[in-house]
Design a protein around this motif. Structure first.
Motif, PDB file in Angstrom:
ATOM      1  N   THR A  24     -17.260 -31.990  21.594  1.00  0.00           N
ATOM      2  CA  THR A  24     -18.217 -32.967  22.096  1.00  0.00           C
ATOM      3  C   THR A  24     -19.549 -32.277  22.312  1.00  0.00           C
ATOM      4  OG1 THR A  24     -17.526 -32.586  24.382  1.00  0.00           O
ATOM      5  CG2 THR A  24     -16.481 -34.415  23.216  1.00  0.00           C
ATOM      6  N   TYR A  25     -20.603 -33.056  22.260  1.00  0.00           N
ATOM      7  CA  TYR A  25     -21.931 -32.466  22.367  1.00  0.00           C
ATOM      8  C   TYR A  25     -22.815 -33.336  23.241  1.00  0.00           C
ATOM      9  CZ  TYR A  25     -23.059 -35.946  18.804  1.00  0.00           C
ATOM     10  OH  TYR A  25     -23.226 -37.122  18.116  1.00  0.00           O
ATOM     11  N   ASP A  26     -23.882 -32.746  23.669  1.00  0.00           N
ATOM     12  CA  ASP A  26     -24.848 -33.472  24.475  1.00  0.00           C
ATOM     13  C   ASP A  26     -26.238 -33.080  24.017  1.00  0.00           C
ATOM     14  OD1 ASP A  26     -25.710 -33.745  28.009  1.00  0.00           O
ATOM     15  OD2 ASP A  26     -25.857 -35.176  26.367  1.00  0.00           O
ATOM     16  N   THR A  27     -27.042 -34.068  23.695  1.00  0.00           N
ATOM     17  CA  THR A  27     -28.409 -33.827  23.287  1.00  0.00           C
ATOM     18  C   THR A  27     -29.216 -35.093  23.479  1.00  0.00           C
ATOM     19  OG1 THR A  27     -29.847 -33.130  21.464  1.00  0.00           O
ATOM     20  CG2 THR A  27     -27.928 -34.434  20.882  1.00  0.00           C
ATOM     21  N   SER A  28     -30.503 -34.929  23.684  1.00  0.00           N
ATOM     22  CA  SER A  28     -31.402 -36.070  23.757  1.00  0.00           C
ATOM     23  C   SER A  28     -32.180 -36.241  22.456  1.00  0.00           C
ATOM     24  CB  SER A  28     -32.376 -35.910  24.924  1.00  0.00           C
ATOM     25  OG  SER A  28     -33.088 -34.696  24.796  1.00  0.00           O
TER      26      SER A  28
END
Lengths: 113, 117
Positions: A24-28
């Motif tokens: 899983t990843y998180d980015t804006s």
């Protein structure tokens, strides 16, 4: 801030079966890339598969496919018909629109005969 | 085509000595990355360059570490003075473009295995 999470430190799979490695990843960022790399015991980093954030279809490369679920921010690697040579560490990675590439902690996969 | 070339492949040095790791990226690649890999910390991005300019060095551990890219075909990572905790595998990688663009494969060198005693 960007982050990549691989929650499975180690996985086992029987030879010839399929296995899914989670990422899983998180980015804006709107534009980003997702990668999977394999690192065998010899230490080199081998590129497996790439998925762009705007790609509508899931990437496939031979026995490797990337299950890309953008809304859930997940990019799981599926290895079909596992082989003994697939035993290795697998890293998920993400590149930002500035080019920065960061890695998850990795998942060690062991294929049992 | 030659891949990313790193040297030395292995180095054993004494604490306090200067260590210089070298990297030649793939010709035509605009991005160059330096990573450090340890069992405890995994793969850490130390610094990356775009068109020879350092873009983000926030991962450089401390002032003992420095990196340069004097031209498009050469980069160095220097540790001065070296300490035992710097023992790790240092990878250099390069890519044609950055971000989420089709074909943006990032290629790694074979790594420089550093041991500081």
């Amino acid at each position: 801030a960007q982050k990549i999470t691989q929650t499975q430190p180690g996985m086992f799979v029987q030879e010839k079966e399929a296995v899914t490695l989670d990422c899983t990843y998180d980015t804006s960022d709107q534009s980003y890339g997702l990668f999977w790399y394999k690192q065998p015991s010899s230490g080199e980093m081998i590129f497996l598969i790439y998925q762009g954030s705007y790609d509508e279809q899931n990437a496939t490369e031979g026995r490797y496919s990337l299950n890309f679920q953008k809304a859930r921010k997940s990019a799981n690697l599926v290895i079909s018909a596992s082989q003994l040579g697939d035993s290795a560490m697998y890293f998920c990675a993400m590149s930002s629109n500035t080019g920065k590439l960061i890695f998850g902690q990795g998942t060690t996969l062991q294929v049992k005969p | 085509d030659a891949g990313v070339i790193q040297s030395p492949r292995h180095e054993v040095t004494e604490m306090g000595q200067e260590v210089t790791l070298r990297c030649k990226p793939i010709s035509g690649h605009d991005y160059l990355f330096w990573y450090r890999q340890t069992v405890m910390r995994g793969l850490e991005l130390l610094i990356y360059f775009n068109n020879n300019v350092p873009i983000d060095d926030s991962g450089m551990p401390e002032d003992r570490f420095s990196a340069k890219m004097p031209n498009a075909s050469f980069s160095t990572l220097k540790i001065q003075p070296s300490e035992p905790r710097d023992s790790a595998v240092y990878f250099c990688a390069s890519s044609l473009v950055g971000g989420g663009y089709s074909g943006n494969t990032i290629y790694f060198g074979e790594g420089s295995w550093l041991t500081v005693v």
